[in-house]
Design a protein around this motif. Structure first.
Motif, mmCIF file in Angstrom:
data_model
loop_
_atom_site.group_PDB
_atom_site.id
_atom_site.type_symbol
_atom_site.label_atom_id
_atom_site.label_comp_id
_atom_site.label_asym_id
_atom_site.label_seq_id
_atom_site.Cartn_x
_atom_site.Cartn_y
_atom_site.Cartn_z
ATOM 1 N N LEU A 186 24.890 52.429 43.844
ATOM 2 C CA LEU A 186 24.616 51.022 43.541
ATOM 3 C C LEU A 186 25.887 50.190 43.563
ATOM 4 C CD1 LEU A 186 22.000 51.444 40.661
ATOM 5 C CD2 LEU A 186 21.579 50.932 43.081
ATOM 6 N N LEU A 187 27.013 50.775 43.162
ATOM 7 C CA LEU A 187 28.282 50.064 43.196
ATOM 8 C C LEU A 187 28.635 49.657 44.625
ATOM 9 C CD1 LEU A 187 31.538 50.740 41.299
ATOM 10 C CD2 LEU A 187 31.619 50.842 43.785
ATOM 11 N N CYS A 188 28.475 50.582 45.567
ATOM 12 C CA CYS A 188 28.772 50.268 46.972
ATOM 13 C C CYS A 188 27.913 49.102 47.450
ATOM 14 C CB CYS A 188 28.526 51.491 47.848
ATOM 15 S SG CYS A 188 29.730 52.812 47.663
ATOM 16 N N LYS A 189 26.642 49.133 47.107
ATOM 17 C CA LYS A 189 25.741 48.061 47.524
ATOM 18 C C LYS A 189 26.158 46.720 46.920
ATOM 19 C CE LYS A 189 21.502 50.557 48.674
ATOM 20 N NZ LYS A 189 21.290 49.849 49.952
ATOM 21 N N LYS A 190 26.572 46.732 45.649
ATOM 22 C CA LYS A 190 26.957 45.488 44.978
ATOM 23 C C LYS A 190 28.279 44.943 45.524
ATOM 24 C CE LYS A 190 27.752 43.377 40.446
ATOM 25 N NZ LYS A 190 27.020 42.141 40.819
ATOM 26 N N LEU A 191 29.237 45.823 45.771
ATOM 27 C CA LEU A 191 30.516 45.368 46.329
ATOM 28 C C LEU A 191 30.292 44.648 47.657
ATOM 29 C CD1 LEU A 191 32.914 48.405 45.644
ATOM 30 C CD2 LEU A 191 32.880 46.192 44.461
ATOM 31 N N CYS A 192 29.373 45.175 48.447
ATOM 32 C CA CYS A 192 29.079 44.555 49.739
ATOM 33 C C CYS A 192 28.285 43.265 49.561
ATOM 34 C CB CYS A 192 28.317 45.528 50.626
ATOM 35 S SG CYS A 192 29.257 47.014 51.049
ATOM 36 N N ALA A 193 27.285 43.293 48.691
ATOM 37 C CA ALA A 193 26.454 42.110 48.466
ATOM 38 C C ALA A 193 27.270 40.953 47.898
ATOM 39 C CB ALA A 193 25.302 42.444 47.526
ATOM 40 N N ASP A 194 28.274 41.269 47.072
ATOM 41 C CA ASP A 194 29.105 40.236 46.447
ATOM 42 C C ASP A 194 30.263 39.799 47.338
ATOM 43 O OD1 ASP A 194 27.460 40.478 44.288
ATOM 44 O OD2 ASP A 194 28.911 41.490 42.992
ATOM 45 N N GLY A 195 30.397 40.420 48.513
ATOM 46 C CA GLY A 195 31.478 40.044 49.411
ATOM 47 C C GLY A 195 32.834 40.580 49.015
ATOM 48 N N VAL A 196 32.854 41.551 48.103
ATOM 49 C CA VAL A 196 34.114 42.142 47.663
ATOM 50 C C VAL A 196 34.632 43.140 48.699
ATOM 51 C CG1 VAL A 196 35.216 43.541 45.854
ATOM 52 C CG2 VAL A 196 33.483 41.827 45.248
ATOM 53 N N ALA A 197 33.731 43.763 49.423
ATOM 54 C CA ALA A 197 34.122 44.766 50.410
ATOM 55 C C ALA A 197 33.133 44.777 51.565
ATOM 56 C CB ALA A 197 34.171 46.155 49.764
ATOM 57 N N ASP A 198 33.613 45.234 52.700
ATOM 58 C CA ASP A 198 32.739 45.531 53.818
ATOM 59 C C ASP A 198 32.312 46.987 53.693
ATOM 60 O OD1 ASP A 198 32.998 43.002 54.915
ATOM 61 O OD2 ASP A 198 34.721 43.572 56.160
ATOM 62 N N GLU A 199 31.064 47.264 54.030
ATOM 63 C CA GLU A 199 30.558 48.628 53.923
ATOM 64 C C GLU A 199 31.430 49.623 54.683
ATOM 65 O OE1 GLU A 199 26.652 50.309 55.751
ATOM 66 O OE2 GLU A 199 26.078 49.292 53.878
ATOM 67 N N SER A 200 31.988 49.194 55.818
ATOM 68 C CA SER A 200 32.785 50.096 56.650
ATOM 69 C C SER A 200 34.102 50.493 55.996
ATOM 70 C CB SER A 200 33.067 49.454 58.006
ATOM 71 O OG SER A 200 33.787 48.239 57.851
ATOM 72 N N ASP A 201 34.515 49.760 54.971
ATOM 73 C CA ASP A 201 35.785 50.055 54.297
ATOM 74 C C ASP A 201 35.605 50.885 53.034
ATOM 75 O OD1 ASP A 201 37.394 48.694 56.145
ATOM 76 O OD2 ASP A 201 36.952 46.774 55.189
ATOM 77 N N LEU A 202 34.379 51.283 52.714
ATOM 78 C CA LEU A 202 34.109 52.027 51.491
ATOM 79 C C LEU A 202 33.854 53.498 51.797
ATOM 80 C CD1 LEU A 202 31.750 49.545 49.591
ATOM 81 C CD2 LEU A 202 34.230 49.827 49.332
ATOM 82 N N PHE A 203 34.339 54.352 50.898
ATOM 83 C CA PHE A 203 34.159 55.790 51.022
ATOM 84 C C PHE A 203 33.756 56.342 49.652
ATOM 85 C CE2 PHE A 203 36.946 54.427 54.311
ATOM 86 C CZ PHE A 203 36.619 55.202 55.411
ATOM 87 N N VAL A 204 32.707 57.135 49.658
ATOM 88 C CA VAL A 204 32.248 57.797 48.436
ATOM 89 C C VAL A 204 32.934 59.155 48.371
ATOM 90 C CG1 VAL A 204 30.244 58.723 47.217
ATOM 91 C CG2 VAL A 204 30.068 56.569 48.498
ATOM 92 N N VAL A 205 33.557 59.441 47.223
ATOM 93 C CA VAL A 205 34.345 60.661 47.086
ATOM 94 C C VAL A 205 33.790 61.501 45.939
ATOM 95 C CG1 VAL A 205 36.640 61.634 46.726
ATOM 96 C CG2 VAL A 205 36.382 59.472 47.980
#
Length: 234
Positions: free
Chosen positions: A32-51
């Motif tokens: 959900l954090l990844c989805k929110k970061l993208c929805a809020d314009g904080v990050a592009d999905e392509s720049d996120l990695f789940v570890v």
């Protein structure tokens, strides 16, 4: 995600409180954090990695965790999940988003490694940590959990589940969490090379690296001129 002996005690800042957090369900929290970061314009999905962080023994120490009652915040997780946002042009450092950490939210990757992972701290072999790095677009497409891992042998919840619906993968899979958290030190990448970097954009369950290569991996991703949007969308 379960601590070896403690229930989660949350003491969140105002920034962290904007994100959904259910104790012991770090994989869903990060989804959900990844989805929110993208929805809020904080990050592009392509720049996120789940570890995912774990090992063969399902005992991995991390410091500065809110679930700990110790002053240094150390706790043993069976596994833990964080989000790393790679730096882009104009950004100085990679960022770590850890909803269970008492460190600044987000923290820089070098700071998080130094303070929470502490690679200089000599650990017995059974506590050596392995990191499964999964590109967020692939994770959001393929991850599924029906929360069966959080029920005991009698079917009782070991920790109260999130209120939102269970996560089903786009292909209809209902539970594949074990494929993310099953990892071994013998399977980690021995060298960080261009071919292995490119593979993280195509493998649904990502790549395994040891803690000595974690920062190098993200530095290589951030500086590689060969990685384009076409490579991670393929």
């Amino acid at each position: 995600m379960m601590a070896s002996s403690l229930d989660s005690v949350s003491s969140t800042s105002s920034d962290v409180s904007q994100f959904h957090h259910t104790p012991s369900y770090c994989e869903e929290n990060v989804y959900l954090l990844c989805k929110k970061l993208c929805a809020d314009g904080v990050a592009d999905e392509s720049d996120l990695f789940v570890v995912f962080i774990s090992n063969e023994n399902k005992h991995v120490p991390l410091w500065h965790q809110k679930a700990s009652h110790r002053a240094d915040g150390i706790i043993l997780w069976d596994y833990h999940v964080i989000c790393i946002q790679r730096k882009r042009e104009g950004k100085s450092v990679d960022l770590v988003w850890d909803l269970d950490s008492s460190l600044p939210f987000p923290s820089t990757l070098p700071s998080y490694v130094s303070e929470s992972i502490r690679p200089s701290f000599e650990l017995f072999s059974e506590f050596q940590r392995v990191f499964r790095i999964v590109h967020a677009p692939l994770f959001l497409r393929h991850f599924a959990s029906d929360r069966r891992h959080m029920k005991d042998s009698q079917g009782n919840w070991m920790a109260n589940p999130p209120e939102h619906e269970v996560i089903v993968a786009q292909d209809g899979s209902v539970h594949n969490l074990n494929q993310y958290i099953d990892m071994s030190t013998k399977d980690v990448l021995k060298d960080i090379q261009e071919d292995s970097i490119n593979e993280v954009f195509t493998k649904p369950f990502g790549l395994l690296v040891g803690e000595s290569h974690l920062e190098q991996f993200f530095s290589s991703i951030s500086h590689s001129s060969t990685l384009t949007q076409d490579s991670w969308q393929s």
